[in-house]
Scaffold this motif. Structure first.
Motif, PDB file in Angstrom:
ATOM      1  N   ILE A 256      46.348  24.973  48.004  1.00 44.49           N
ATOM      2  CA  ILE A 256      46.735  26.235  47.240  1.00 44.49           C
ATOM      3  C   ILE A 256      45.967  27.273  47.829  1.00 44.49           C
ATOM      4  CG2 ILE A 256      46.479  27.442  45.221  1.00 44.49           C
ATOM      5  CD1 ILE A 256      47.444  24.781  44.568  1.00 44.49           C
ATOM      6  N   ALA A 257      46.998  28.499  48.391  1.00 47.07           N
ATOM      7  CA  ALA A 257      46.698  29.058  49.384  1.00 47.07           C
ATOM      8  C   ALA A 257      47.522  30.321  49.172  1.00 47.07           C
ATOM      9  CB  ALA A 257      47.541  29.029  51.306  1.00 47.07           C
ATOM     10  N   GLY A 258      46.873  31.894  49.892  1.00 51.41           N
ATOM     11  CA  GLY A 258      47.391  32.785  49.843  1.00 51.41           C
ATOM     12  C   GLY A 258      46.082  34.100  49.629  1.00 51.41           C
ATOM     13  N   THR A 259      46.738  35.055  49.961  1.00 53.25           N
ATOM     14  CA  THR A 259      46.263  36.448  49.880  1.00 53.25           C
ATOM     15  C   THR A 259      45.558  36.686  49.058  1.00 53.25           C
ATOM     16  OG1 THR A 259      48.276  37.385  51.758  1.00 53.25           O
ATOM     17  CG2 THR A 259      46.594  39.026  50.707  1.00 53.25           C
ATOM     18  N   PRO A 260      44.023  37.172  49.415  1.00 50.23           N
ATOM     19  CA  PRO A 260      42.868  37.575  48.446  1.00 50.23           C
ATOM     20  C   PRO A 260      43.830  37.997  47.284  1.00 50.23           C
ATOM     21  CG  PRO A 260      41.675  37.442  50.653  1.00 50.23           C
ATOM     22  CD  PRO A 260      43.615  37.656  50.609  1.00 50.23           C
TER      23      PRO A 260
ATOM     24  N   LYS B 291      46.130  47.270  42.438  1.00 51.55           N
ATOM     25  CA  LYS B 291      45.456  47.141  42.566  1.00 51.55           C
ATOM     26  C   LYS B 291      44.615  46.275  41.897  1.00 51.55           C
ATOM     27  CE  LYS B 291      49.189  49.823  40.070  1.00 51.55           C
ATOM     28  NZ  LYS B 291      50.536  49.986  38.779  1.00 51.55           N
ATOM     29  N   ARG B 292      44.740  44.917  41.920  1.00 49.09           N
ATOM     30  CA  ARG B 292      43.642  43.347  42.077  1.00 49.09           C
ATOM     31  C   ARG B 292      42.481  43.950  42.538  1.00 49.09           C
ATOM     32  NH1 ARG B 292      47.960  38.434  41.297  1.00 49.09           N
ATOM     33  NH2 ARG B 292      48.588  39.041  40.002  1.00 49.09           N
ATOM     34  N   LEU B 293      42.859  44.520  44.295  1.00 49.58           N
ATOM     35  CA  LEU B 293      41.574  44.390  44.964  1.00 49.58           C
ATOM     36  C   LEU B 293      41.533  45.769  44.731  1.00 49.58           C
ATOM     37  CD1 LEU B 293      43.671  43.634  48.121  1.00 49.58           C
ATOM     38  CD2 LEU B 293      41.677  41.756  46.432  1.00 49.58           C
ATOM     39  N   SER B 294      41.984  46.609  44.590  1.00 49.97           N
ATOM     40  CA  SER B 294      41.134  48.082  44.264  1.00 49.97           C
ATOM     41  C   SER B 294      40.110  48.003  43.001  1.00 49.97           C
ATOM     42  CB  SER B 294      42.219  49.258  43.442  1.00 49.97           C
ATOM     43  OG  SER B 294      42.661  49.644  44.512  1.00 49.97           O
ATOM     44  N   SER B 295      40.386  46.574  41.945  1.00 49.35           N
ATOM     45  CA  SER B 295      39.874  46.616  41.160  1.00 49.35           C
ATOM     46  C   SER B 295      38.220  46.009  41.265  1.00 49.35           C
ATOM     47  CB  SER B 295      40.329  45.590  39.555  1.00 49.35           C
ATOM     48  OG  SER B 295      40.436  44.229  40.259  1.00 49.35           O
TER      49      SER B 295
ATOM     50  N   ARG C 121      39.797  50.227  53.339  1.00 50.52           N
ATOM     51  CA  ARG C 121      40.808  49.522  54.758  1.00 50.52           C
ATOM     52  C   ARG C 121      40.358  48.334  54.216  1.00 50.52           C
ATOM     53  NH1 ARG C 121      38.732  49.449  60.768  1.00 50.52           N
ATOM     54  NH2 ARG C 121      39.280  47.309  61.621  1.00 50.52           N
ATOM     55  N   LYS C 122      39.936  47.204  53.760  1.00 55.75           N
ATOM     56  CA  LYS C 122      40.099  45.766  53.316  1.00 55.75           C
ATOM     57  C   LYS C 122      40.789  45.585  52.709  1.00 55.75           C
ATOM     58  CE  LYS C 122      37.205  41.510  52.040  1.00 55.75           C
ATOM     59  NZ  LYS C 122      36.297  40.614  53.588  1.00 55.75           N
TER      60      LYS C 122
END
Length: 191
Positions: A2-6, A99-103, A109-110
């Motif tokens: 199972i892979a994908g961007t964080p 939105k998911r990463l901001s939460s 930058r990341k």
């Protein structure tokens, strides 16, 4: 695998998959940290640099001892093709991913780095190049329930459902240029 961007749902889906499909799940990043397969820490990118050779050798040993291992990773290309049956690449619309990463309170930058990677399909492309497109199955998790995604993967693993392999999701074809350019500050900072 199972892979994908964080932020695409790998951890949640693999946890559910472990329960629903009775498979052993290994988080590659956690394994690298646990076993000390780390070369250094990249301060700029705020991430560990993994000793890929040691990690792959350890996985090869695990694979020889047991079957039915599912690996959770965002860098599937480091695993040799002979150890991989299928790679399910979880994808999420870049604006939803942002939105998911901001939460998670990640720095800008990341977030931009990962959203840009999703926009251009880095994980899917790397997996297809390294492992063969016939092993790659993309699943859009933008509006999916993690239970549904885990159920789908479990059905595919059991041979109860078929998915067509290949890299097919193209966010650039559906995003407005202004949406893509929103992340240009990361690109500009790399020059």
């Amino acid at each position: 695998m199972i892979a994908g961007t964080p932020g695409t749902g790998k951890s949640t889906v693999t946890r559910l998959l472990s329960e629903k499909c009775n498979v052993r799940v290994i988080n590659l990043s956690e394994l690298a940290l646990e076993k000390g397969f780390i070369l250094t820490y990249d301060q700029d990118r705020k991430t560990y640099v993994v000793d890929e050779d040691k990690l792959v050798n350890y996985l090869r040993g695990l694979a020889s001892e047991t079957s039915g291992i599912v690996v959770n990773t965002h860098y599937p290309e480091i695993i040799p093709p002979d150890l991989v049956d299928k790679v399910f690449i979880l994808r999420a619309h870049p604006l939803i991913l942002e939105k998911r990463l901001s939460s998670r309170n990640w720095d800008r930058r990341k977030i931009n780095e990962n959203v840009l990677a999703e926009i251009i399909g880095v994980v899917a492309s790397n997996a297809a190049s390294a492992l063969g497109e016939h092993r790659v199955y993309e699943i859009d998790t933008s509006y999916s329930n993690p239970d549904e995604v885990a159920d789908l993967i479990c059905m595919v693993l059991k041979g109860e459902k078929a998915l067509e392999p290949g890299v097919k999701i193209d966010w650039l074809s559906i995003m407005e240029p202004s949406e893509v350019l929103k992340f240009e500050d990361y690109l500009g900072s790399q020059n």
